[in-house]
Write a protein that holds these residues in place. Sequence first.
Motif, PDB file in Angstrom:
ATOM      1  N   GLU A   1      16.691  -1.762  -5.163  1.00  0.00           N
ATOM      2  CA  GLU A   1      18.031  -1.535  -4.611  1.00  0.00           C
ATOM      3  C   GLU A   1      18.452  -2.618  -3.630  1.00  0.00           C
ATOM      4  OE1 GLU A   1      18.330   2.457  -3.063  1.00  0.00           O
ATOM      5  OE2 GLU A   1      17.270   3.309  -4.792  1.00  0.00           O
ATOM      6  N   ALA A   2      17.491  -3.308  -3.077  1.00  0.00           N
ATOM      7  CA  ALA A   2      17.801  -4.376  -2.111  1.00  0.00           C
ATOM      8  C   ALA A   2      16.925  -5.572  -2.439  1.00  0.00           C
ATOM      9  CB  ALA A   2      17.527  -3.875  -0.688  1.00  0.00           C
ATOM     10  N   PRO A   3      17.347  -6.779  -2.048  1.00  0.00           N
ATOM     11  CA  PRO A   3      16.588  -7.975  -2.450  1.00  0.00           C
ATOM     12  C   PRO A   3      15.173  -8.026  -1.876  1.00  0.00           C
ATOM     13  CG  PRO A   3      18.433  -8.564  -0.989  1.00  0.00           C
ATOM     14  CD  PRO A   3      18.614  -7.133  -1.352  1.00  0.00           C
ATOM     15  N   THR A   4      14.909  -7.257  -0.839  1.00  0.00           N
ATOM     16  CA  THR A   4      13.558  -7.249  -0.263  1.00  0.00           C
ATOM     17  C   THR A   4      12.699  -6.117  -0.851  1.00  0.00           C
ATOM     18  OG1 THR A   4      14.510  -6.015   1.579  1.00  0.00           O
ATOM     19  CG2 THR A   4      14.103  -8.363   1.940  1.00  0.00           C
ATOM     20  N   ASP A   5      13.233  -5.357  -1.810  1.00  0.00           N
ATOM     21  CA  ASP A   5      12.488  -4.241  -2.405  1.00  0.00           C
ATOM     22  C   ASP A   5      11.396  -4.704  -3.375  1.00  0.00           C
ATOM     23  OD1 ASP A   5      14.041  -2.402  -1.107  1.00  0.00           O
ATOM     24  OD2 ASP A   5      15.074  -1.660  -2.893  1.00  0.00           O
ATOM     25  N   VAL A   6      10.419  -3.848  -3.526  1.00  0.00           N
ATOM     26  CA  VAL A   6       9.376  -4.022  -4.537  1.00  0.00           C
ATOM     27  C   VAL A   6       9.283  -2.699  -5.297  1.00  0.00           C
ATOM     28  CG1 VAL A   6       6.856  -4.061  -4.783  1.00  0.00           C
ATOM     29  CG2 VAL A   6       8.007  -5.849  -3.466  1.00  0.00           C
ATOM     30  N   LEU A   7       9.074  -2.783  -6.603  1.00  0.00           N
ATOM     31  CA  LEU A   7       8.923  -1.572  -7.406  1.00  0.00           C
ATOM     32  C   LEU A   7       7.465  -1.449  -7.840  1.00  0.00           C
ATOM     33  CD1 LEU A   7      10.696   0.738  -8.595  1.00  0.00           C
ATOM     34  CD2 LEU A   7      10.721  -0.567 -10.726  1.00  0.00           C
ATOM     35  N   VAL A   8       6.901  -0.281  -7.604  1.00  0.00           N
ATOM     36  CA  VAL A   8       5.477  -0.077  -7.859  1.00  0.00           C
ATOM     37  C   VAL A   8       5.276   1.066  -8.858  1.00  0.00           C
ATOM     38  CG1 VAL A   8       3.290   0.662  -6.791  1.00  0.00           C
ATOM     39  CG2 VAL A   8       4.789  -0.955  -5.601  1.00  0.00           C
ATOM     40  N   ARG A   9       4.422   0.830  -9.853  1.00  0.00           N
ATOM     41  CA  ARG A   9       3.992   1.891 -10.753  1.00  0.00           C
ATOM     42  C   ARG A   9       2.782   2.548 -10.101  1.00  0.00           C
ATOM     43  NH1 ARG A   9       0.197   2.402 -14.352  1.00  0.00           N
ATOM     44  NH2 ARG A   9      -0.345   0.200 -14.306  1.00  0.00           N
TER      45      ARG A   9
ATOM     46  N   LEU B   1       7.690   4.012  -7.662  1.00  0.00           N
ATOM     47  CA  LEU B   1       8.127   4.134  -6.269  1.00  0.00           C
ATOM     48  C   LEU B   1       8.854   2.862  -5.855  1.00  0.00           C
ATOM     49  CD1 LEU B   1       7.931   5.874  -3.601  1.00  0.00           C
ATOM     50  CD2 LEU B   1       5.973   4.425  -3.018  1.00  0.00           C
ATOM     51  N   ARG B   2       9.976   3.064  -5.207  1.00  0.00           N
ATOM     52  CA  ARG B   2      10.679   1.932  -4.599  1.00  0.00           C
ATOM     53  C   ARG B   2      10.115   1.723  -3.192  1.00  0.00           C
ATOM     54  NH1 ARG B   2      15.664   2.444  -0.882  1.00  0.00           N
ATOM     55  NH2 ARG B   2      15.762   0.258  -0.226  1.00  0.00           N
ATOM     56  N   VAL B   3       9.703   0.485  -2.933  1.00  0.00           N
ATOM     57  CA  VAL B   3       9.124   0.130  -1.635  1.00  0.00           C
ATOM     58  C   VAL B   3      10.067  -0.814  -0.906  1.00  0.00           C
ATOM     59  CG1 VAL B   3       7.168  -0.976  -0.480  1.00  0.00           C
ATOM     60  CG2 VAL B   3       6.802   0.368  -2.564  1.00  0.00           C
ATOM     61  N   PRO B   4      10.707  -0.358   0.175  1.00  0.00           N
ATOM     62  CA  PRO B   4      11.606  -1.240   0.928  1.00  0.00           C
ATOM     63  C   PRO B   4      10.811  -2.310   1.683  1.00  0.00           C
ATOM     64  CG  PRO B   4      11.969   1.090   1.455  1.00  0.00           C
ATOM     65  CD  PRO B   4      10.679   0.994   0.713  1.00  0.00           C
ATOM     66  N   PHE B   5      11.445  -3.403   1.989  1.00  0.00           N
ATOM     67  CA  PHE B   5      10.789  -4.498   2.711  1.00  0.00           C
ATOM     68  C   PHE B   5       9.383  -4.721   2.147  1.00  0.00           C
ATOM     69  CE2 PHE B   5      13.796  -2.670   5.834  1.00  0.00           C
ATOM     70  CZ  PHE B   5      14.611  -3.780   6.008  1.00  0.00           C
ATOM     71  N   GLY B   6       9.377  -5.063   0.865  1.00  0.00           N
ATOM     72  CA  GLY B   6       8.121  -5.107   0.119  1.00  0.00           C
ATOM     73  C   GLY B   6       7.066  -6.030   0.694  1.00  0.00           C
ATOM     74  N   ASP B   7       7.480  -7.178   1.209  1.00  0.00           N
ATOM     75  CA  ASP B   7       6.476  -8.090   1.764  1.00  0.00           C
ATOM     76  C   ASP B   7       5.797  -7.487   2.982  1.00  0.00           C
ATOM     77  OD1 ASP B   7       6.360 -10.289   0.036  1.00  0.00           O
ATOM     78  OD2 ASP B   7       8.162 -11.181   0.895  1.00  0.00           O
ATOM     79  N   VAL B   8       6.515  -6.639   3.677  1.00  0.00           N
ATOM     80  CA  VAL B   8       5.944  -5.999   4.866  1.00  0.00           C
ATOM     81  C   VAL B   8       5.117  -4.780   4.467  1.00  0.00           C
ATOM     82  CG1 VAL B   8       6.522  -4.808   7.027  1.00  0.00           C
ATOM     83  CG2 VAL B   8       7.859  -6.808   6.304  1.00  0.00           C
ATOM     84  N   ASN B   9       5.581  -4.041   3.462  1.00  0.00           N
ATOM     85  CA  ASN B   9       5.005  -2.723   3.197  1.00  0.00           C
ATOM     86  C   ASN B   9       4.012  -2.631   2.040  1.00  0.00           C
ATOM     87  OD1 ASN B   9       6.237  -0.985   5.256  1.00  0.00           O
ATOM     88  ND2 ASN B   9       8.160  -1.676   4.345  1.00  0.00           N
ATOM     89  N   CYS B  10       3.610  -3.784   1.526  1.00  0.00           N
ATOM     90  CA  CYS B  10       2.565  -3.774   0.496  1.00  0.00           C
ATOM     91  C   CYS B  10       1.308  -4.440   1.049  1.00  0.00           C
ATOM     92  CB  CYS B  10       3.013  -4.564  -0.737  1.00  0.00           C
ATOM     93  SG  CYS B  10       4.338  -3.786  -1.668  1.00  0.00           S
ATOM     94  N   LEU B  11       0.205  -3.742   0.988  1.00  0.00           N
ATOM     95  CA  LEU B  11      -1.083  -4.368   1.304  1.00  0.00           C
ATOM     96  C   LEU B  11      -1.740  -4.714  -0.016  1.00  0.00           C
ATOM     97  CD1 LEU B  11      -3.365  -5.018   3.439  1.00  0.00           C
ATOM     98  CD2 LEU B  11      -4.354  -2.834   2.694  1.00  0.00           C
ATOM     99  N   ARG B  12      -1.944  -6.000  -0.260  1.00  0.00           N
ATOM    100  CA  ARG B  12      -2.546  -6.409  -1.526  1.00  0.00           C
ATOM    101  C   ARG B  12      -4.030  -6.109  -1.551  1.00  0.00           C
ATOM    102  NH1 ARG B  12      -0.493 -12.327  -2.351  1.00  0.00           N
ATOM    103  NH2 ARG B  12      -0.957 -12.356  -0.117  1.00  0.00           N
ATOM    104  N   LEU B  13      -4.492  -5.633  -2.690  1.00  0.00           N
ATOM    105  CA  LEU B  13      -5.892  -5.229  -2.840  1.00  0.00           C
ATOM    106  C   LEU B  13      -6.647  -6.270  -3.654  1.00  0.00           C
ATOM    107  CD1 LEU B  13      -5.204  -1.461  -3.577  1.00  0.00           C
ATOM    108  CD2 LEU B  13      -5.896  -2.492  -1.404  1.00  0.00           C
TER     109      LEU B  13
END
Lengths: 377, 377, 377, 377
Positions: free
Chosen positions: B23-31, B131-143
């Motif tokens: 929904e926003a350019p900073t979003d990330v979509l996660v399965r 799931l839509r994750v706002p501010f994806g760079d901030v809210n995703c911890l890469r595993l």
Amino acid sequence: MKALVYRGPREVEVTQMPDARIEAPTDVLVRITSTNICGSDLHIYEGRAPMEDGKAIGHENMGEVVEIGDAVVRVKVGDMVSLPFNIACGFCTNCERGLTAFCLTVNPGFAGGAYGYPMMGPYQGGQAEFLRVPFGDVNCLRLPEDAREKEADYAMLADIWPTGWHGTRLAGLRPGENVAIFGSGPVGLMAALSAQVQGAEEVFVVDRHPDRLALAERIGATPIDDTDGPTADQILERTKGEGVARGIEAVGWQAHDPQGHEVPNSTINDLIASVRATGGIGVLGVFVPEDPQSPDEDMKEGRLTIDWGTFFTKGLHLGCGQANVKAYNRELRDLVHAGKAQPGWIVSHHLPLDEAPEAYRHFDARDEGWTKVVLHP
Amino acid sequence: MKALVYRGPREVEVTQMPDARIEAPTDVLVRITSTNICGSDLHIYEGRAPMEDGKAIGHENMGEVVEIGDAVVRVKVGDMVSLPFNIACGFCTNCERGLTAFCLTVNPGFAGGAYGYPMMGPYQGGQAEFLRVPFGDVNCLRLPEDAREKEADYAMLADIWPTGWHGTRLAGLRPGENVAIFGSGPVGLMAALSAQVQGAEEVFVVDRHPDRLALAERIGATPIDDTDGPTADQILERTKGEGVARGIEAVGWQAHDPQGHEVPNSTINDLIASVRATGGIGVLGVFVPEDPQSPDEDMKEGRLTIDWGTFFTKGLHLGCGQANVKAYNRELRDLVHAGKAQPGWIVSHHLPLDEAPEAYRHFDARDEGWTKVVLHP
Amino acid sequence: MKALVYRGPREVEVTQMPDARIEAPTDVLVRITSTNICGSDLHIYEGRAPMEDGKAIGHENMGEVVEIGDAVVRVKVGDMVSLPFNIACGFCTNCERGLTAFCLTVNPGFAGGAYGYPMMGPYQGGQAEFLRVPFGDVNCLRLPEDAREKEADYAMLADIWPTGWHGTRLAGLRPGENVAIFGSGPVGLMAALSAQVQGAEEVFVVDRHPDRLALAERIGATPIDDTDGPTADQILERTKGEGVARGIEAVGWQAHDPQGHEVPNSTINDLIASVRATGGIGVLGVFVPEDPQSPDEDMKEGRLTIDWGTFFTKGLHLGCGQANVKAYNRELRDLVHAGKAQPGWIVSHHLPLDEAPEAYRHFDARDEGWTKVVLHP
Amino acid sequence: MKALVYRGPREVEVTQMPDARIEAPTDVLVRITSTNICGSDLHIYEGRAPMEDGKAIGHENMGEVVEIGDAVVRVKVGDMVSLPFNIACGFCTNCERGLTAFCLTVNPGFAGGAYGYPMMGPYQGGQAEFLRVPFGDVNCLRLPEDAREKEADYAMLADIWPTGWHGTRLAGLRPGENVAIFGSGPVGLMAALSAQVQGAEEVFVVDRHPDRLALAERIGATPIDDTDGPTADQILERTKGEGVARGIEAVGWQAHDPQGHEVPNSTINDLIASVRATGGIGVLGVFVPEDPQSPDEDMKEGRLTIDWGTFFTKGLHLGCGQANVKAYNRELRDLVHAGKAQPGWIVSHHLPLDEAPEAYRHFDARDEGWTKVVLHP
């Protein structure tokens, strides 16, 4: 009483000297049951830290209280106690803040005093039958009922374990971070144990003696053999090029390369290369303000040539100095008592005091298997 | 897409809802590959934390990135990621200080936002396929590469383990100290694991469910059964009358006595009685500003009657609130990766999304063996 | 010697009592030159903190050393000294960590001792000609050569200024943050001074006595008159609805509303309403474990009804208890010596000991202009 | 647009270059209203920090937002903003911990990026009419309504004041302690102001330029003229032989003696001699990993010869590196807004951009009275 005294470079002797005794109302007299030979005793032994003839060595002491002065209120006769190597008054500016390794009272004109060590005040060492403990209520850590049963573990509380622990605090280690420890002598090994107890992610230990690296491995650390190539390169390779979050120096000014040449600035500069930007370094290995016998010109006057531009660019921080044992020894005692740590795993030899001279010889030669000697007077 | 939505008190349903999308350019979509049922989801389930009909529940989420917005620069499609339950912008006053549980941007008018939770903003929950994750760079911890292999462990990083860890930080736990944890639900158990990883001397866990106390014991904690007598008395007895250095509340406002009556102030006052002078208390269990359904008159308006005179006299300190997950999740991830911790030990059930309603029923009833459910949509 | 002793509720008397003297080798004997009446002395005076008949009151003491015990090594006869109100041994678990307000040695069975105060051990107060100081090397802060010249400033070091300072530390105040202080009695005013010295952005002081609010204003604080409306509302309005970063309670369990009714939980709950999410609260005002004379039913048993749901939701932290004076008094002394602070600005009266009973009467009545009384025996 | 660009050693020019513009959705475009010449710009000017021909200089920037990218949510067109000199992403490992000077995102392969500086990434400087600000929500500090009125004060927030403040944090300064600052250029003066705001007991500032020492004196610091004799001796003499608790280096690798010879290790070794045992040192002055033009052989390769034995014996700690501006700039802004500090007191010249080349000439020559230049494009 019998005591191990210094006679001259590479010459120590078990001899009779006047009994230790109560000299001030705050004194406590301790019959020594365990007293370890410390790596820094070797500086005395080798004549690199010059001490007066006839003084007793020994600052890693533990024993039983046999007499107390009139002003002692907490410690009782019969208590088993561990004695922090640094002697503290408990009330000076530094002691008040917990910086008991830098007491301003016990060794006038210098920040810090200790048992049986040059420049650290007039105090006899504890590689002897008895020891006078100044400011006894401050300088005795009482041990629980299993003191004799776990004596090898509790004997590590006087210096070596708190010193290793101090390295993790100086470096600012946090749980989940990795750390590189240079030196796997007793202090380095104790730093490794401390990092493991605190939840480090990975603990690298750098050295070249297989027996010592094996001890590191026994507690889950990752050994790095510096004869396999430049240590910073090895560490960077094992950390995907990132380096470690924290580093600990546990060698000191006589650091030498695999060929045996003293290169006093090598460990510090290797740490600067190994620790990642924003990281921290703790320096436990002793560096002295002068050593005329050093083969290194700078080190004769206490100087090291440091990769300062890299140090600054990385924004590192570095802390150093002797450990404030009292800042840690209660909790470490409790970890032993609760069975959460066995620092005695490094002890290789339990010997009577009479065999101390031979033990010094082996330990100084880094003879295989002579990791840590506990003397029982 | 399929999602588990709230319908009303004790009524949840797996149904179709519009696909989550960028929904926003900073979003990330996660399965979503793993999404846990949290103890605080039961507040929704029971209707005690009222949520709107049809909203998807679920804030303990992990999965694979399937799409990124134009402004996302760090996270890549294909990354396996853990998603902190609190949504953070990364640049407000609170986020800048690491207080990401109290973000001032994502839920205007309130300090803090989260997925699928009442009052925490308009964000759908992750008990769903996407799931839509706002501010994806901030809210995703890469595993790392073992994300799927250790999925049960990494699934604990979104909330429950960082929350347990937060309790030790709020309480000020230091290595070598003991701690009492009230509640051995998932949060309490994770607080116990955290204390162990950090080198606690002894970890007491208070509860009454044998299966949960057994889980505590499996990681070396000391179980305290509150049906055996007043808990503070039990703790004082096991600590020679001294009490513990630190305490953690992991129950919340629906705390009830062994007979099942809600006594919302019981855990806090028991902690004040159990913790020794100068100690610290961390409160993780949720206490709400109002709960008209509470049987306790004070609690209807969010009040507790506290033993404040004792609290003051002991000079205790107390911290509370939701965990700033991002303050801890990197290091905790690294501990899992390094094999130093297995937080997945508490997982009792791995279930498909369709079985979520039944799982809620069992978990809400505290049915034996239903400790922690991971859903795999 | 002459001393001010307690006789019964609202009855104090200057009378003769046996001279204070050296009783232990670590004792120091001090001739009192300044001894202040503390707000907490009024708890004794009013009979709300019951003390035995004939005991000397007074814990804010300063004077000249006239005799030292055999084991005293630092303090010398002739030294001008400030005496922290809490008596500390310097070597127990708590003292070692700097928590000298909770000494485990000087008042067996309780964490903490003090001069001339109920429940704080057998020590006589210092509103007298002489005072026995236990563990003299620990409990005397030596003053510089301007001790007599700046006596009103140095007299604030025994309790009131370190106590105010402690509030800022408990609250976690950082430079550039704002803070609200409830109560502008001497402790509240000292908290305000402390916040100013530390670089606070804005310091709000809440009270209703114009003379005290004027003193707050003199050091640049912003007065809030609680008769002008709900204090939390006033604070929110002046901070654009954000509230303050930090709050300090400086009133205690006898807090009362503008109409004079005791509402013991009012200041704490007002602070919870005034401090913004993630903020901190320091509680200096005394709350007792029981007060049968309290008009509040809860407070009779030491309980307060707290807005706990809001407290949790905001993620606040709160610390409380008596100040560890020795943690601060050196630096505060140095600030006085360097001319950087003049804590004596609150002193309204310098009186001889004989006028103490009248001073108690005025101070207890909060008579205008009776802010702080220094007695000179 | 017009900009001040580097042409070669001691050659800068105001020229036309392509307009700065929005390049990424998170960018913000700022019209510069104030941009200062920094002491570290002189490293570029002198050719000691080699920069490419034609690049705009300038990292101390402030201005008005004129355009925002699609993904910017906090910053609005029309906002007056201060721009931290270090560019940060807000979400990398280092930024998350507040270590924004060591961002791992904005300058791949290096920890840290900045505007208009060699090795700090591809970013143009702000001594120009417009500036592109990456990650605008992270890198803009919004200023209050008095931004234009107090522009000289707010202009100090981009670098120089936070940098000075950082020195006090690296050194570990506590209120009531004294501190010695080597260098009274803008950074040293800002460190002095920071120490004063934080309640330092006494602030020594070491330099030899009377105009700069006079500025230090104006805010209550004690000037030390290094042409009057060895600085460590002067400091020891003024502190009764104790030395200072804290020290700050604000000179860098081109430190020179009063005769003008570069002695790059002089300030660090003087600090080691001046700071008392257990003290702390913060290093703000830049030290580079190599400088082939340095007259000092060690410094050509970024090395300094350090009095390491004394450093260790004293148990000092030392931190260094560029300031994490965002860790401090909010609170410092609030102090300006509240009237608690006027960092603009050091500004000597307000000039139009066209006069920048002449300003560089004077500032580089340390011409009397040229303390700090603010350019207004």
